[in-house]
Scaffold this active site. Sequence first.
Site, short mmCIF file in Angstrom:
data_model
loop_
_atom_site.label_atom_id
_atom_site.label_comp_id
_atom_site.label_asym_id
_atom_site.label_seq_id
_atom_site.Cartn_x
_atom_site.Cartn_y
_atom_site.Cartn_z
N PHE A 126 -2.81 15.94 4.50
CA PHE A 126 -3.05 15.30 3.21
C PHE A 126 -1.82 15.51 2.33
O PHE A 126 -1.42 16.63 2.08
CB PHE A 126 -4.30 15.84 2.53
CG PHE A 126 -4.74 14.98 1.39
CD1 PHE A 126 -5.53 13.85 1.61
CD2 PHE A 126 -4.34 15.26 0.08
CE1 PHE A 126 -5.90 13.02 0.56
CE2 PHE A 126 -4.72 14.44 -0.97
CZ PHE A 126 -5.51 13.32 -0.73
N ARG A 146 0.54 13.79 -8.84
CA ARG A 146 1.24 12.51 -8.76
C ARG A 146 2.69 12.62 -9.19
O ARG A 146 3.55 11.88 -8.74
CB ARG A 146 0.61 11.54 -9.77
CG ARG A 146 -0.38 10.61 -9.23
CD ARG A 146 -0.78 9.61 -10.32
NE ARG A 146 -2.16 9.21 -10.21
CZ ARG A 146 -2.64 8.48 -9.22
NH1 ARG A 146 -1.83 8.08 -8.26
NH2 ARG A 146 -3.91 8.17 -9.16
N ASP A 192 -4.35 5.33 6.20
CA ASP A 192 -4.91 6.51 6.86
C ASP A 192 -5.92 6.02 7.91
O ASP A 192 -5.53 5.62 9.00
CB ASP A 192 -5.54 7.36 5.76
CG ASP A 192 -6.10 8.68 6.23
OD1 ASP A 192 -5.48 9.34 7.05
OD2 ASP A 192 -7.19 9.05 5.76
N GLU A 206 0.84 -1.20 0.00
CA GLU A 206 0.00 0.00 0.00
C GLU A 206 0.88 1.25 0.00
O GLU A 206 1.99 1.24 0.51
CB GLU A 206 -0.90 -0.05 1.27
CG GLU A 206 -1.75 1.15 1.54
CD GLU A 206 -2.84 1.35 0.50
OE1 GLU A 206 -2.51 1.49 -0.68
OE2 GLU A 206 -4.03 1.41 0.88
N ASP A 207 0.35 2.34 -0.57
CA ASP A 207 1.11 3.59 -0.52
C ASP A 207 0.99 4.26 0.85
O ASP A 207 1.97 4.67 1.45
CB ASP A 207 0.69 4.55 -1.65
CG ASP A 207 -0.83 4.78 -1.75
OD1 ASP A 207 -1.58 4.33 -0.85
OD2 ASP A 207 -1.26 5.40 -2.73
P1 5GP Z 1 -7.79 4.67 4.32
O1 5GP Z 1 -8.82 3.70 3.88
O2 5GP Z 1 -6.69 4.03 5.14
O3 5GP Z 1 -8.40 5.85 5.01
O4 5GP Z 1 -7.15 5.28 3.03
C1 5GP Z 1 -6.26 4.57 2.25
C2 5GP Z 1 -6.08 5.19 0.88
O5 5GP Z 1 -6.45 6.55 0.85
C3 5GP Z 1 -4.61 5.15 0.49
O6 5GP Z 1 -4.36 4.03 -0.31
C4 5GP Z 1 -4.41 6.41 -0.29
O7 5GP Z 1 -4.58 6.13 -1.65
C5 5GP Z 1 -5.51 7.32 0.17
N1 5GP Z 1 -4.97 8.34 1.06
C6 5GP Z 1 -5.02 8.38 2.42
N2 5GP Z 1 -4.40 9.47 2.89
C7 5GP Z 1 -3.95 10.13 1.80
C8 5GP Z 1 -3.19 11.34 1.64
O8 5GP Z 1 -2.78 12.05 2.57
N3 5GP Z 1 -2.90 11.67 0.34
C9 5GP Z 1 -3.30 10.94 -0.74
N4 5GP Z 1 -2.97 11.38 -1.94
N5 5GP Z 1 -4.01 9.79 -0.61
C10 5GP Z 1 -4.31 9.40 0.63
#
Ligand code: 5GP
Length: 119
Positions: A86, A99, A37, A33-34
């Site tokens: 973010f 990106r 959050d 995963e990148d």
């Molecule tokens: P989660 O389900 O854990 O809240 O979110 C996971 C996904 O949301 C990550 O794979 C990512 O693509 C996106 N995401 C969460 N935080 C950020 C952020 O600060 N910047 C960006 N560009 N994407 C985020």
Amino acid sequence: MSSYGNSTKSSGVVRIIKDIDIDITNKHVLIVEDLVDTGLTLHYLKSMFENRGPKDVKICTALDKPSRRKVDLKIDYEGITIPDKFVVGYGLDFAGKYRNLPDVCVLHSSVYTDKEDAG
Ligand code: 5GP
């Protein structure tokens, strides 16, 4: 997987854009995963894969925002812990943009405050 759409906040609704094509029965599965959050996306994906009979499912992430977590999620391999901001760049986008930036950068709130509540 998609949970953000064009927002800087997770919608909480996780959508599968493209499922994997291979059978993971009796396989070791590593999700790369990148950024984790709220953890909702990987919590959903991990349990979906666990229901397909793998040997195990582990999680690796480059960036982690633990202060935002909404579900209990074990991260097996983690790169950098970051604050509740973010971020964009280095492959991470906001509504399809930024990106291409060469570094991980905090997105200035003026970019999205006229479109939504920045929180
Ligand atoms: P989660 O389900 O854990 O809240 O979110 C996971 C996904 O949301 C990550 O794979 C990512 O693509 C996106 N995401 C969460 N935080 C950020 C952020 O600060 N910047 C960006 N560009 N994407 C985020």
